[in-house]
Design a protein around this motif. Structure first.
Motif: not given
Length: 238
Positions: A175-176, A179, A183, A199, A203-204, A206, A208-209, A211-212
């Motif tokens: 997932y990273n 991302d 991006t 995207l 992020r979700e 990964a 990263s709430k 950023g998602a």
């Protein structure tokens, strides 16, 4: 060459006699200026078609592709490859047209032939990578797409290439990496709402709430009714 009898000396038709004039046989066969025209016509007919004349009358395959006449573009480029099996432009337009027609096996087949002619032609590398991606051959697709990025850092296909790479990394559960790739895709093509939603999903996944949520909201700014983005926002804010 037919020979005619001149004063007991046999000369090839059209060869001048020792006296300096054209052979009597030639004068009888082709009298006056008309004879010269006829003779030249016969001569050039014997040479066969003049190279390039047929291709000058042939429609431009790239123009046909841009007009959406994909099948006609396929037919023209196949003719061009019969005449020159190393024509990289023909391989390129053929590959684009086959992809547009969803004929991925053929796009891959001709793309690989093109790479045997030039392994570093980024247009054909993209075609092969795209065909592999659409066939679900993700590892092979990723290799070619990464090669495209390395060879054409400002290539016109970069947005789509990064998007496909992002989808492949999502499929791999990386997932990273997804991302990063997605991006890059939206930075190059910011109007693609579905890409922003993907995207957000990367992020979700990964973790990263924030950023998602930003990515989902960016998707909704471009397409307010996009289901994937609406569902993503609901999950994160619910």
């Amino acid at each position: 060459m037919r020979r005619v009898k001149v004063s007991s000396v046999s000369l090839p038709l059209g060869i001048r006699s020792p006296s300096g004039g054209a052979s009597p046989g030639l004068r009888r066969a082709f009298p006056g200026k008309l004879g010269c025209v006829v003779f030249l016509g016969v001569f050039f007919l014997g040479l066969g078609p003049i190279p390039g004349v047929a291709s000058q009358d042939r429609p431009d395959a790239l123009v046909l592709y841009r007009q959406g006449q994909y099948q006609r573009a396929v037919e023209i480029t196949l003719q061009e490859l019969e005449e020159n099996a190393a024509n990289l432009d023909a391989y390129t337009v053929l590959g684009w047209s086959l992809l547009a027609l969803n004929r991925y096996d053929e796009a891959l087949q001709y793309g690989e032939r093109g790479l045997r002619v030039s392994r570093f032609d980024n247009r054909i590398i993209h075609i092969v990578g795209d065909a592999h991606f659409r066939k679900g051959n993700h590892s092979a697709a990723l290799q070619h797409l990464q090669n495209y990025v390395a060879l054409a850092p400002e290539g016109r296909q970069l947005p789509h290439v990064y998007y496909m790479m992002g989808e492949i990394f999502l499929n791999f559960g990386e997932y990273n990496h997804a991302d990063i790739a997605l991006t890059q895709a939206v930075l190059l093509a910011a109007d693609r709402a579905p890409w922003w939603a993907r995207l957000g999903y990367a992020r979700e996944q990964a973790g990263s709430k924030e950023g998602a949520l930003q990515a989902y909201q960016a998707a909704l700014e471009r397409a307010p009714a996009l289901p994937e983005a609406l569902q993503g926002v609901e999950r994160l804010q619910g």
